[in-house]
Design a protein around this motif. Structure first.
Motif, PDB file in Angstrom:
ATOM      1  N   LEU A   1      -7.468 -12.962   4.419  1.00 53.78           N
ATOM      2  CA  LEU A   1      -6.283 -12.514   3.691  1.00 53.78           C
ATOM      3  C   LEU A   1      -6.428 -11.053   3.261  1.00 53.78           C
ATOM      4  O   LEU A   1      -5.456 -10.284   3.297  1.00 53.78           O
ATOM      5  N   TYR A   2      -7.622 -10.674   2.860  1.00 54.90           N
ATOM      6  CA  TYR A   2      -7.879  -9.269   2.510  1.00 54.90           C
ATOM      7  C   TYR A   2      -7.628  -8.372   3.716  1.00 54.90           C
ATOM      8  O   TYR A   2      -6.995  -7.311   3.605  1.00 54.90           O
TER       9      TYR A   2
ATOM     10  N   VAL B   1      -5.639  -8.925   6.290  1.00 55.94           N
ATOM     11  CA  VAL B   1      -4.201  -8.827   6.555  1.00 55.94           C
ATOM     12  C   VAL B   1      -3.533  -7.899   5.542  1.00 55.94           C
ATOM     13  O   VAL B   1      -2.692  -7.067   5.904  1.00 55.94           O
ATOM     14  N   ALA B   2      -3.904  -8.015   4.264  1.00 62.48           N
ATOM     15  CA  ALA B   2      -3.327  -7.156   3.234  1.00 62.48           C
ATOM     16  C   ALA B   2      -3.640  -5.687   3.510  1.00 62.48           C
ATOM     17  O   ALA B   2      -2.783  -4.806   3.323  1.00 62.48           O
ATOM     18  N   CYS B   3      -4.856  -5.411   3.969  1.00 59.70           N
ATOM     19  CA  CYS B   3      -5.230  -4.032   4.306  1.00 59.70           C
ATOM     20  C   CYS B   3      -4.397  -3.522   5.476  1.00 59.70           C
ATOM     21  O   CYS B   3      -3.965  -2.359   5.485  1.00 59.70           O
TER      22      CYS B   3
ATOM     23  N   ILE C   1      -1.333  -4.458   6.357  1.00 59.01           N
ATOM     24  CA  ILE C   1       0.019  -4.187   5.876  1.00 59.01           C
ATOM     25  C   ILE C   1       0.050  -2.880   5.092  1.00 59.01           C
ATOM     26  O   ILE C   1       0.939  -2.033   5.279  1.00 59.01           O
ATOM     27  N   SER C   2      -0.928  -2.701   4.205  1.00 62.57           N
ATOM     28  CA  SER C   2      -0.980  -1.492   3.380  1.00 62.57           C
ATOM     29  C   SER C   2      -1.185  -0.251   4.231  1.00 62.57           C
ATOM     30  O   SER C   2      -0.577   0.799   3.975  1.00 62.57           O
TER      31      SER C   2
ATOM     32  N   GLY D   1     -10.882  -4.172   7.527  1.00 59.69           N
ATOM     33  CA  GLY D   1      -9.782  -3.915   6.606  1.00 59.69           C
ATOM     34  C   GLY D   1     -10.053  -2.720   5.720  1.00 59.69           C
ATOM     35  O   GLY D   1      -9.173  -1.876   5.502  1.00 59.69           O
TER      36      GLY D   1
END
Length: 216
Positions: free
Chosen positions: A122-123, A125-127, A129-130, A203
């Protein structure tokens, strides 16, 4: 004396699929990128549902297709000399699917299913997107007089294909699932496979401000 009342404007006939009419060739190639990434995720899910390894290999094989589409859409856009109003947003959304969610789904399918593994995915994926959001905001400031971006801040999100290559090699060696390379560490109530740390590193590299990668 009477004044003539203005006549209401005639309503224009509604145009169906007007969004599709705005698409240029590069946009359809970008959608191909997204389709390949989404197909990879679905193939990974089918592998988990059936245990048939062919679906996992299909999932891996669709990732290079997504990369080819991602590279080609920019080349086609410059070749056709027609700017798409949706191009940048389509590209980012497709990249999130193909190079953010798909590698995470493949990692989960290959055996990264411990609690800390999922947190690492999840980290990652968040990276991703960011990183794409930052690129969209800063691309104008980073571009030269021709409009081309000179360098990337942080590693580009397609570098996540390196993670997919590692998973493919491990699959070929039969070191996935319960035999996942590196074993399992128990950290508190959750498990962590050391392989998940590669996702954390990838990430973190994407959102780095100090890494500057020249764009070719």
């Amino acid at each position: 004396m009477t004044t003539e009342q203005p006549q209401p404007r005639a309503r224009r006939p509604r145009r169906h699929f007007s969004m599709i009419r705005t698409f240029v060739l590069a946009d359809f190639v970008t959608l191909g990128n997204g389709f390949a990434g989404a197909g990879s995720i679905l193939a990974a899910m089918q592998y988990l549902a059936t245990g048939a390894l062919d679906f996992l290999w299909l999932a891996y094989g669709l990732m290079p297709v997504a990369l080819v589409m991602d590279v080609a859409d920019g080349r086609i856009a410059r070749w056709r000399f027609k700017k798409s109003p949706l191009g940048a947003d389509l590209d980012s959304l497709a990249d999130v699917i193909s190079f953010g969610m798909a590698p995470a789904a493949l990692g989960f399918a290959a055996g990264l299913r411990g609690g800390w593994d999922v947190a690492a995915l999840l980290y990652f994926v968040a990276c991703g997107i960011s990183r794409l959001a930052r690129f969209n905001v800063t691309s104008a400031a980073l571009s030269d007089e021709t409009g081309k971006v000179k360098y990337f801040e942080g590693t580009p999100i397609p570098t996540s294909l390196l993670l997919v290559m590692v998973l493919a090699v491990l699959t070929w060696q039969g070191r996935i699932g319960a035999q996942l390379a590196g074993g399992l560490w128990q950290w508190g109530p959750f498990g962590l496979h050391p392989l998940a740390l590669l996702y954390v590193a990838s990430g973190s590299a994407m959102i780095s401000k100090t890494l500057r990668i020249p764009k070719v």
